[in-house]
Design a protein around this motif. Structure first.
Motif, PDB file in Angstrom:
ATOM      1  N   ALA A 152       0.884  -1.166   0.000  1.00 34.87           N
ATOM      2  CA  ALA A 152       0.000   0.000   0.000  1.00 34.87           C
ATOM      3  C   ALA A 152       0.915   1.207   0.000  1.00 34.87           C
ATOM      4  CB  ALA A 152      -0.889  -0.008   1.234  1.00 34.87           C
ATOM      5  N   TRP A 153       0.676   2.164  -0.865  1.00 35.99           N
ATOM      6  CA  TRP A 153       1.634   3.253  -0.992  1.00 35.99           C
ATOM      7  C   TRP A 153       0.948   4.577  -1.285  1.00 35.99           C
ATOM      8  CZ3 TRP A 153       2.337   5.876  -5.731  1.00 35.99           C
ATOM      9  CH2 TRP A 153       1.683   5.302  -6.826  1.00 35.99           C
ATOM     10  N   ILE A 154       1.662   5.646  -1.003  1.00 35.41           N
ATOM     11  CA  ILE A 154       1.215   6.984  -1.376  1.00 35.41           C
ATOM     12  C   ILE A 154       2.371   7.696  -2.056  1.00 35.41           C
ATOM     13  CG2 ILE A 154      -0.532   7.266   0.414  1.00 35.41           C
ATOM     14  CD1 ILE A 154       1.494   8.900   2.004  1.00 35.41           C
ATOM     15  N   GLN A 155       2.038   8.520  -3.037  1.00 36.83           N
ATOM     16  CA  GLN A 155       3.049   9.331  -3.699  1.00 36.83           C
ATOM     17  C   GLN A 155       3.323  10.534  -2.825  1.00 36.83           C
ATOM     18  OE1 GLN A 155       2.126  10.115  -7.740  1.00 36.83           O
ATOM     19  NE2 GLN A 155       3.976  11.312  -8.142  1.00 36.83           N
ATOM     20  N   ASN A 156       4.555  10.733  -2.493  1.00 36.86           N
ATOM     21  CA  ASN A 156       4.893  11.811  -1.556  1.00 36.86           C
ATOM     22  C   ASN A 156       6.374  12.135  -1.706  1.00 36.86           C
ATOM     23  OD1 ASN A 156       4.890  13.671   0.479  1.00 36.86           O
ATOM     24  ND2 ASN A 156       4.265  12.261   2.098  1.00 36.86           N
TER      25      ASN A 156
END
Length: 275
Positions: free
Chosen positions: A136-140
C-alpha cells in the motif's frame, strides 16, 4: 434448614477452587445468592442445593461466557437457550483463534526478519529474485533527515484502518525509475507499507510481480542511503544492466527496536534486466 447444615463462604470457596471475592462478585451480579446471611456478622452461608448452580457458573465461566449471559440463562434455564449460548460462544472462540493465529504469524515474520538482518552481509551488492508482494503506498516527495520525517506519511497510509495497525519494520520508501536514471538520490517519491500475507488493509493495494533486483544492505538508515545508491548504480553500469522500476528501500532494524545506530540495517532493492 439448620445452620449446622450450611457451609460458610470460605469453605465453599475452597471446595470449588474459587476465591471468596469471586463468590461475592457472583452474588452482586445476581448469579448466586447465599442460602443465609447473618446480618449481625455479615457472614454468608450456602447449602448443597446451590452447588449445582455454582457448578454451572464455573463451567460457563471456563468457556469464557460473560456473567450477564450466565445470569440470563440461570434465570430462565432452557435447552434451546443453552445450545444457542454455546454456539455463539464457539463462534467467538473461533474468531479469537483466527486473530491469535494472525498475531502468531506476524511475530514469526518479524523474528525471521530480525534474524535475517542480524546475519546480513553488508556493503556487498547481490542480484536476487524477489517474490511477488503486496504494498500500500502513497506518492509523496520528501527528504528524510530522521525517522520522524516518515510519520505523517505513515499516518496517511493508516487512515483507512478502523483499528490500530502495526507495521513495525515494514515501512519503506522508493525513488522513481526516472530519478534513478538521472542519479537523483536526495529525495524519495513514495512511502509504502509492505504487507504480510495475512494483513487485511482497507485502502488501495498494489501487487508487485516477482522481479529481479540488485540489492545492497548497509549499516544505517534512510539518511545514509545516497552513497549506497551510487554503489548500486556503478554495479548496474558495470554489469550492463538496466533499471526497470522504482527502488524499494526498507529499514530492517531501526529505532523501532533499538537505539544503537551501529546495529541499524537497511536494504535497497532496484529492479533490473540485462541490456
Amino acid at each position: 434448614m439448620e445452620k449446622s447444615e450450611l457451609f460458610q463462604i470460605g469453605d465453599v470457596a475452597k471446595m470449588f477452587h474459587l476465591s471468596v471475592g469471586s463468590l461475592r462478585h457472583y452474588e452482586k451480579a445476581g448469579l448466586l445468592q447465599p442460602e443465609y446471611i447473618d446480618y449481625e456478622t455479615g457472614y454468608r452461608y450456602y447449602s448443597t442445593r446451590q452447588f449445582e448452580c455454582l457448578n454451572t457458573i464455573r463451567y460457563l465461566r471456563v468457556l469464557d461466557i460473560p456473567l450477564k449471559q450466565i445470569a440470563d440463562f440461570l434465570n430462565n434455564r432452557d435447552i434451546d437457550k443453552m445450545q444457542l449460548m454455546l454456539q455463539q460462544q464457539k463462534e467467538i472462540v473461533i474468531r479469537k483463534q483466527n486473530e491469535l493465529k494472525i498475531i502468531e504469524n506476524k511475530i514469526e515474520h518479524r523474528l525471521k526478519q530480525i534474524q535475517d538482518a542480524l546475519s546480513s552481509e553488508l556493503d556487498t551488492v547481490h542480484i536476487k529474485q524477489i517474490a511477488k508482494r503486496r504494498i500500500a503506498w502513497i506518492q509523496n516527495t520528501l527528504s528524510i533527515k530522521s525517522y520522524l520525517d516518515l510519520e505523517t506519511s505513515i499516518r496517511q497510509l493508516e487512515q483507512y484502518q478502523q483499528d490500530a495497525v502495526v507495521f513495525l519494520g515494514k515501512v519503506g520508501v522508493g525513488i522513481s525509475k526516472e530519478k534513478l536514471l538521472n542519479a537523483q538520490y536526495d529525495k524519495y517519491d513514495m512511502v509504502f507499507l509492505l504487507l504480510d500475507h495475512e494483513d487485511v488493509y482497507a485502502g488501495t493495494i498494489d501487487e508487485l510481480q516477482e522481479e529481479t533486483c540488485v540489492t545492497l544492505r548497509f549499516c544505517g538508515s534512510h539518511k545514509d542511503a545516497a552513497a549506497q545508491y551510487e554503489k548500486l548504480a556503478d554495479f548496474i553500469t558495470d554489469h550492463k544492466l538496466r533499471i526497470t522500476g522504482f527502488s524499494k528501500e526498507i529499514t530492517m532494524i531501526d529505532y523501532g527496536i533499538t537505539d544503537d545506530t551501529k546495529k541499524f540495517v537497511t536494504e535497497i532493492q532496484i529492479p533490473i534486466q540485462p541490456i
